[in-house]
Design an enzyme around this catalytic site. Structure first.
Site, PDB file in Angstrom:
ATOM      1  N   GLN A  12     -10.295 -19.730  43.219  1.00  0.00           N
ATOM      2  CA  GLN A  12     -10.302 -20.883  42.323  1.00  0.00           C
ATOM      3  C   GLN A  12      -9.513 -20.508  41.067  1.00  0.00           C
ATOM      4  O   GLN A  12      -9.826 -19.502  40.413  1.00  0.00           O
ATOM      5  CB  GLN A  12     -11.732 -21.263  41.940  1.00  0.00           C
ATOM      6  N   TYR A  35     -13.288 -28.125  32.184  1.00  0.00           N
ATOM      7  CA  TYR A  35     -12.259 -27.140  31.826  1.00  0.00           C
ATOM      8  C   TYR A  35     -10.912 -27.847  31.629  1.00  0.00           C
ATOM      9  O   TYR A  35     -10.816 -29.063  31.751  1.00  0.00           O
ATOM     10  CB  TYR A  35     -12.209 -26.026  32.877  1.00  0.00           C
ATOM     11  N   ARG A  67     -10.980 -29.219  42.894  1.00  0.00           N
ATOM     12  CA  ARG A  67     -12.374 -29.514  42.538  1.00  0.00           C
ATOM     13  C   ARG A  67     -12.389 -30.507  41.391  1.00  0.00           C
ATOM     14  O   ARG A  67     -11.654 -30.340  40.405  1.00  0.00           O
ATOM     15  CB  ARG A  67     -13.116 -28.229  42.158  1.00  0.00           C
ATOM     16  N   ARG A 123     -25.415 -21.133  44.340  1.00  0.00           N
ATOM     17  CA  ARG A 123     -26.662 -20.401  44.095  1.00  0.00           C
ATOM     18  C   ARG A 123     -27.424 -20.103  45.381  1.00  0.00           C
ATOM     19  O   ARG A 123     -28.148 -19.113  45.469  1.00  0.00           O
ATOM     20  CB  ARG A 123     -27.537 -21.198  43.123  1.00  0.00           C
ATOM     21  N   CYS A 159     -32.890 -20.487  46.433  1.00  0.00           N
ATOM     22  CA  CYS A 159     -32.696 -20.561  44.984  1.00  0.00           C
ATOM     23  C   CYS A 159     -33.634 -21.614  44.410  1.00  0.00           C
ATOM     24  O   CYS A 159     -33.691 -22.742  44.907  1.00  0.00           O
ATOM     25  CB  CYS A 159     -31.243 -20.937  44.691  1.00  0.00           C
ATOM     26  N   CYS A 217     -29.629 -12.613  39.297  1.00  0.00           N
ATOM     27  CA  CYS A 217     -30.473 -13.598  39.982  1.00  0.00           C
ATOM     28  C   CYS A 217     -31.923 -13.215  39.703  1.00  0.00           C
ATOM     29  O   CYS A 217     -32.289 -12.048  39.810  1.00  0.00           O
ATOM     30  CB  CYS A 217     -30.206 -13.568  41.482  1.00  0.00           C
ATOM     31  N   ALA A 242     -44.555  -9.534  41.085  1.00  0.00           N
ATOM     32  CA  ALA A 242     -44.232  -8.098  41.030  1.00  0.00           C
ATOM     33  C   ALA A 242     -44.882  -7.358  42.192  1.00  0.00           C
ATOM     34  O   ALA A 242     -44.232  -6.562  42.888  1.00  0.00           O
ATOM     35  CB  ALA A 242     -44.694  -7.515  39.690  1.00  0.00           C
ATOM     36  N   GLN A 299     -49.115 -15.380  38.629  1.00  0.00           N
ATOM     37  CA  GLN A 299     -48.653 -16.335  37.601  1.00  0.00           C
ATOM     38  C   GLN A 299     -47.794 -17.459  38.195  1.00  0.00           C
ATOM     39  O   GLN A 299     -47.667 -18.528  37.585  1.00  0.00           O
ATOM     40  CB  GLN A 299     -47.807 -15.603  36.547  1.00  0.00           C
ATOM     41  N   LYS A 347     -41.860 -28.744  39.033  1.00  0.00           N
ATOM     42  CA  LYS A 347     -41.695 -27.291  39.171  1.00  0.00           C
ATOM     43  C   LYS A 347     -42.066 -26.832  40.593  1.00  0.00           C
ATOM     44  O   LYS A 347     -42.343 -25.652  40.822  1.00  0.00           O
ATOM     45  CB  LYS A 347     -42.579 -26.564  38.147  1.00  0.00           C
TER      46      LYS A 347
HETATM   47  C1  LIG Z   1     -23.842 -18.888  37.282  1.00  0.00           C
HETATM   48  C2  LIG Z   1     -22.953 -19.978  37.800  1.00  0.00           C
HETATM   49  C3  LIG Z   1     -21.570 -19.839  37.718  1.00  0.00           C
HETATM   50  C4  LIG Z   1     -20.736 -20.850  38.199  1.00  0.00           C
HETATM   51  N1  LIG Z   1     -19.387 -20.676  38.147  1.00  0.00           N
HETATM   52  C5  LIG Z   1     -18.561 -21.635  38.632  1.00  0.00           C
HETATM   53  C6  LIG Z   1     -17.156 -21.448  38.660  1.00  0.00           C
HETATM   54  O1  LIG Z   1     -16.644 -20.384  38.313  1.00  0.00           O
HETATM   55  N2  LIG Z   1     -16.395 -22.476  39.104  1.00  0.00           N
HETATM   56  C7  LIG Z   1     -16.940 -23.640  39.566  1.00  0.00           C
HETATM   57  O2  LIG Z   1     -16.211 -24.533  39.971  1.00  0.00           O
HETATM   58  N3  LIG Z   1     -18.265 -23.814  39.594  1.00  0.00           N
HETATM   59  C8  LIG Z   1     -19.085 -22.843  39.160  1.00  0.00           C
HETATM   60  N4  LIG Z   1     -20.441 -23.015  39.241  1.00  0.00           N
HETATM   61  C9  LIG Z   1     -20.985 -24.222  39.900  1.00  0.00           C
HETATM   62  C10 LIG Z   1     -21.323 -23.980  41.379  1.00  0.00           C
HETATM   63  O3  LIG Z   1     -20.178 -23.806  42.150  1.00  0.00           O
HETATM   64  C11 LIG Z   1     -22.138 -25.152  41.953  1.00  0.00           C
HETATM   65  O4  LIG Z   1     -21.342 -26.288  41.922  1.00  0.00           O
HETATM   66  C12 LIG Z   1     -23.430 -25.392  41.193  1.00  0.00           C
HETATM   67  O5  LIG Z   1     -24.140 -24.192  41.083  1.00  0.00           O
HETATM   68  C13 LIG Z   1     -24.345 -26.445  41.846  1.00  0.00           C
HETATM   69  O6  LIG Z   1     -24.623 -26.152  43.166  1.00  0.00           O
HETATM   70  P1  LIG Z   1     -25.744 -25.118  43.681  1.00  0.00           P
HETATM   71  O7  LIG Z   1     -26.981 -25.291  42.882  1.00  0.00           O
HETATM   72  O8  LIG Z   1     -25.975 -25.492  45.101  1.00  0.00           O
HETATM   73  O9  LIG Z   1     -25.182 -23.777  43.517  1.00  0.00           O
HETATM   74  C14 LIG Z   1     -21.290 -22.026  38.765  1.00  0.00           C
HETATM   75  C15 LIG Z   1     -22.674 -22.153  38.839  1.00  0.00           C
HETATM   76  C16 LIG Z   1     -23.509 -21.161  38.369  1.00  0.00           C
HETATM   77  C17 LIG Z   1     -24.992 -21.333  38.493  1.00  0.00           C
END
Ligand SMILES: Cc1cc2nc3c(=O)[nH]c(=O)nc-3n(C[C@H](O)[C@H](O)[C@H](O)COP(=O)(O)O)c2cc1C
Length: 655
Positions: free
Chosen positions: A102, A173, A221, A325, A348, A370, A402, A429, A439
């Site tokens: 990317q 961005y 994207r 994630r 996740c 994580c 834990a 907890q 939650k």
């Molecule tokens: C820690 C973190 C870093 C991410 N970095 C990027 C990234 O570099 N480029 C991007 O397009 N999306 C990034 N995302 C978004 C993920 O690609 C994804 O779209 C988002 O986490 C939602 O989907 P998910 O919960 O299924 O992961 C990031 C997400 C997280 C949590």
């Protein structure tokens, strides 16, 4: 089973073994010069081995001077990075997985301090309300040079042997900034009309096509909806109809696939969601794009369950199941799904610890973490689980995160953990953390730890607080004390032991049920906020008091935004700068921190949520009688899920 997930996918000339895409995820693992690190190779390699069809790398730098997002990010801004990039490709291809890079520029969402302390380039001088960095509108020449940087980066991606490139036009961005009327206020050929706002991306796409050829897979994207309403900016920015229009335009321009996402930094919670969002909530975005174009659509929609993902594909709502994630928390998600072991998946839970650590890593070199998978991003350090336990018994006191995580790892190491749990079920907890509204995802972690320990035949003695004799009886090689923490009830406050006063844990564990009452919650940390939320949802009138200047001072801002919007809708009243000094039956007396003024309010009940201290029950006695006694998680220091999981994992790993 899951025939849609595991059918071949096609993006331009690229064929993927299945429809599972690991979308881009910043991980802070690259070397500090931007070259691919061994840690990167181990990290992505584990996901490729885990069965993912296509990996899209973290957003990579195209502009080494003013385009860094953090100090440990993959760069494609120079030919010197080619050898490392090629090594990454080789590793991923070994596992029959495809990989794209990317390419991105943060624009106004960058950090000036790591970009030469210069103002950040953007279409217009519109400061980002999340990062508040200096911004300078780009000149036409700068725009043309930036197009070149993207094109050259794509050429390097191709030269290094990647299967394709993804242009990051989402999440606010630089490219997104040009697309959006919220951030693009230009009146020249790069701003104003739809065509003009698209020109920057158009030129990048054209340039990549001309330089890399029509057969080099090119994905874009997009944040098809910026959801700026959620950020208090109604009517601003891009909405779904705009996103769909852009996708159609890109299809005509020869792009091979659209990767559908949403949000910008101001509306970050829709880009990487906290706990409260439901699986599939934004699938309609991908579906709308899919209806409008004939090229493949990748989409993210909090996919966590294989059934849900397969169904979305079967219903034609999108072509590829995207998630970052999912594969961060469990690199084996795809293989476990394919081989019928879906109950073994570590899903996740959307706690956002990854994003919190990534954000704090912009300047400091802390790697992204994580909360529930300690090995993630640490594949080099922690992959070698040595099976040398020789069936030695380890007593584990407490089946919270834990204790369960430690027992899981001990069992993998061929020790024989015996857990003593004073309650009738595992979770510790976590059984409080799962009670506030929305939650429920916490239950996924409880289920995972429960299933894993059961599968590994870990013995759990429920309803048992062990005596010294019981421990001696099993002749333990080591004892892990992981029996958690207890709430602080400050005895210095007169009246704290009144019958009208409870701890937040009394509320969360359901011991005390309140409805229709006028209730004060003291303390606005995460637990105080969540207790207030639960009580408000149960029909109580809530006032939330905090001695600091702001509510939720140490709570991660994304989570704070989310819960604040929910509790304010429920009418929770907020009182910062209020220090509780006394309770006179139903009356709480506060000192106003900035003025020393005193105020009194009357409530039916007062709930204290001012932190927790380790439970020391048995600890000293056990320490004095046994060798190798380890104190884990909250029993050592009250903390969060990551702290508990980490101490469980590491203590067992290093025993
Ligand atoms: C820690 C973190 C870093 C991410 N970095 C990027 C990234 O570099 N480029 C991007 O397009 N999306 C990034 N995302 C978004 C993920 O690609 C994804 O779209 C988002 O986490 C939602 O989907 P998910 O919960 O299924 O992961 C990031 C997400 C997280 C949590």
């Amino acid at each position: 089973m899951f025939s849609h997930l595991f059918s071949e996918g096609i993006i331009g000339d690229m064929r993927t073994r299945n429809r599972i895409v690991m979308t881009a995820m910043g991980n802070h693992l690259a070397n500090s010069d931007g070259s691919v690190s061994e840690r990167d190779i181990a990290f992505y390699g584990a996901r490729a081995r885990g069965g993912v069809g296509l990996i899209i790398t973290e957003c990579a730098i195209v502009d080494g001077l003013r385009g860094k997002g953090n100090n440990n990010q993959i760069s494609v801004s120079d030919d010197k990075f080619l050898p490392g990039l090629n090594r990454l490709v080789q590793e991923i291809h070994k596992h029959d997985c495809k990989i794209c890079v990317q390419i991105y520029h943060p624009g106004r969402q960058g950090i000036s301090a790591i970009n030469g302390n210069l103002p950040l380039p953007a279409p217009s001088e519109v400061e980002c309300k999340a990062v508040h960095q200096p911004v300078a509108a780009m000149t036409t020449l700068e725009i043309e040079e930036m197009v070149e940087k993207f094109v050259k980066a794509a050429v390097r991606v191709k030269t290094a042997g990647f299967d394709g490139v993804e242009v990051h036009g989402a999440h606010g961005y630089l490219i997104n900034q040009f697309l959006s009327p919220y951030t693009n206020l230009r009146q020249d050929r790069y701003g104003g009309s739809f065509e003009n706002r698209l020109r920057f991306l158009d030129e990048i796409v054209k340039g990549i096509r001309n330089s890399c050829g029509s057969d080099f897979p090119l994905i874009v994207r997009l944040s098809v909806d910026e959801f700026l309403e959620a950020a208090g900016l109604p009517g601003k920015g891009l909405h779904l109809e705009d996103g769909v229009k852009i996708a159609k335009h890109l299809e005509k321009a020869g792009v091979d696939a659209i990767d559908v996402s949403s949000g910008i930094y101001e509306s970050m919670n829709v880009a990487w969601e906290p706990f409260s969002f439901e699986q599939g909530w934004k699938l309609y975005l991908s579906e709308a794009v899919k209806k409008a174009v004939r090229i493949p659509v990748i989409g993210v929609a909090l996919f966590r369950d294989p059934e849900f993902a397969d169904k979305a594909l079967s219903e034609g709502k999108l072509d590829f199941i995207g998630s970052a994630r999912l594969h961060y928390a469990d690199p084996q998600w795809s293989n476990k799904t394919k081989t019928g072991q879906k109950d073994e998946i570590r899903k996740c839970i959307c706690c956002l610890h990854c994003m919190e650590t990534l954000m704090s890593a912009d300047i400091s070199p802390t790697p992204c973490q994580c909360a529930i998978n300690i090995q993630s991003g640490r594949e080099l350090e922690y992959s070698d689980i040595k099976e040398n336990g020789e069936n030695r018994v380890v007593a584990v006191i407490g089946a919270g995160p834990a204790g369960l995580e430690a027992s899981r790892v001990l069992a993998l190491r061929k020790f024989r953990p015996v857990i003593f749990e004073k309650n009738d079920k595992p979770g510790g907890q976590l059984e409080f953390a799962n009670k506030p509204p929305k939650k429920e995802k916490i239950n996924w972690l409880i289920e995972y730890l429960k299933n894993q320990t059961a599968k590994l035949s870990v013995e759990i003695r429920f309803n048992t607080l062990p005596t010294v004799e019981m421990l001696k009886e099993i002749n333990p090689y080591a004892i892990f004390i992981s029996h958690g923490s207890k709430p602080v009830m400050p005895q210095s406050i007169p009246g704290i032991n009144s019958q009208t006063v409870y701890s937040s844990i009394d509320i969360l564990d359901g011991k005390v049920k309140l409805t229709g009452k006028n209730v004060a919650v003291i303390g606005s940390g995460m637990t105080g906020l969540e207790t207030a939320h639960l009580l408000a949802e149960n029909g109580n009138k809530i006032s939330l008091f905090e001695m600091e200047q702001t509510i939720g001072q140490n709570v991660y801002f994304q989570y704070l935004i989310d819960i604040m919007s929910q509790i304010t809708k429920l009418g929770v009243k907020l009182y910062p700068e209020h220090k509780l000094t006394e309770i006179k039956n139903r009356t709480a007396v506060f000192e106003i921190v900035s003025s020393d003024e005193k105020k009194e309010y009357t409530f039916d009940n007062i709930i204290i949520s001012v932190g927790a201290v380790p439970n020391r029950e048995l600890t000293e006695e056990i320490q004095s009688l046994f060798d190798r006694v380890y104190i884990l998680g909250d029993a050592l220091k009250a903390g969060r899920i990551r702290n508990a999981m980490e101490s469980g994992f590491l203590t067992a790993y290093n025993l």
